[in-house]
Design a protein around this motif. Structure first.
Motif, PDB file in Angstrom:
ATOM      1  N   THR A  31       0.847  -1.196   0.000  1.00 58.55           N
ATOM      2  CA  THR A  31       0.000   0.000   0.000  1.00 58.55           C
ATOM      3  C   THR A  31       0.881   1.244   0.000  1.00 58.55           C
ATOM      4  N   TYR A  50      -3.906   0.856  -3.336  1.00 55.80           N
ATOM      5  CA  TYR A  50      -3.810  -0.535  -2.909  1.00 55.80           C
ATOM      6  C   TYR A  50      -4.327  -1.396  -4.042  1.00 55.80           C
ATOM      7  N   TYR A  72       4.005  -2.716  -6.962  1.00 55.09           N
ATOM      8  CA  TYR A  72       3.588  -1.864  -5.831  1.00 55.09           C
ATOM      9  C   TYR A  72       4.203  -0.467  -5.852  1.00 55.09           C
TER      10      TYR A  72
END
Lengths: 115, 114
Positions: A31, A50, A72
């Motif tokens: 996240t 996310y 990510y």
């Protein structure tokens, strides 16, 4: 283990231009959140990503947009820059573990100056 | 709505004396509370966190904070200040679970006098 990294460190842009800031999260984190810290102020939440989706957004105009990649990492884009966008932009990463650990780890920031 | 108020924008203490940085919060939910420190030209570093477990929380570098629900406070303390403690300190509130946005206070600049 590398922590949160951000690039570039400093950036100078002209009013009306567009800018892209980059963030790589701490290893194992999924996240990414972005914050704007104006001089002498506390950081203000811009948005959080996310699973490659914007999950929550603060009170920032649509000129501020972002993206999260499958690895990510994340980008923050700001269009039509205003003088008031001059600030330190902080990226923070965290890991969703149900009710468990969720403290955010911050990068050193990107200092954006708009002239 | 959640909010956090840091009652002092600047605090000065002498080296070796106690530190008290005050924070009051407002939250409709069971809050999680954090203290972060920011040294000049450095990122934010987590000092300690409260997440509905023990109300007295111990952090790094000798700092601790006590969650007082009746007073809606989460003040940061340290028994003896060190020169290296000089920095900006931020109190943060967020929802009690999951990963949500942080609400930051306006910060308290701590000055430590020799």
């Amino acid at each position: 283990d590398a922590g949160v990294t951000q690039s570039p460190t400093h950036l100078i842009k002209t009013r009306g231009q567009q800018v892209t800031l980059r963030c790589s999260p701490k290893s194992g984190h999924d996240t990414v959140s972005w914050y704007q810290q104006a001089l002498g102020q506390g950081p203000q939440f811009i948005f959080q990503y996310y699973e490659e989706e914007e999950r929550q957004r603060g009170n920032f105009p649509d000129r501020f947009s972002g993206h999260q990649f499958p690895n990510y990492s994340s980008e923050l884009n700001v269009n039509a820059l205003l003088l008031g966008d001059s600030a330190l932009y902080l990226c923070a990463s965290s890991q969703v573990l149900g009710q468990g650990s969720y403290e955010q780890y911050f990068g050193p920031g990107t200092r954006l100056t708009v002239t | 709505a959640q909010s956090v108020t840091q009652l002092d924008s600047h605090v000065s203490v002498s080296e070796g004396t106690p530190v008290l940085l005050r924070c009051n919060y407002s939250s409709s939910y069971s809050p999680s509370l954090f203290w972060y420190v920011q040294h000049p030209n450095k990122g934010l570093q987590l000092l300690l966190k409260y997440t509905s477990a023990a109300t007295l929380v111990k952090g790094i570098n000798g700092f601790e904070a006590e969650f007082k629900k009746s007073e809606t406070s989460f003040h940061l303390t340290k028994p003896s200040a060190h020169m290296s403690d000089a920095a900006e300190y931020f109190c943060v509130v967020t929802l009690g679970s999951g990963t949500y946005k942080y609400i930051f206070g306006t910060g308290t600049r701590l000055k430590v006098l020799a």
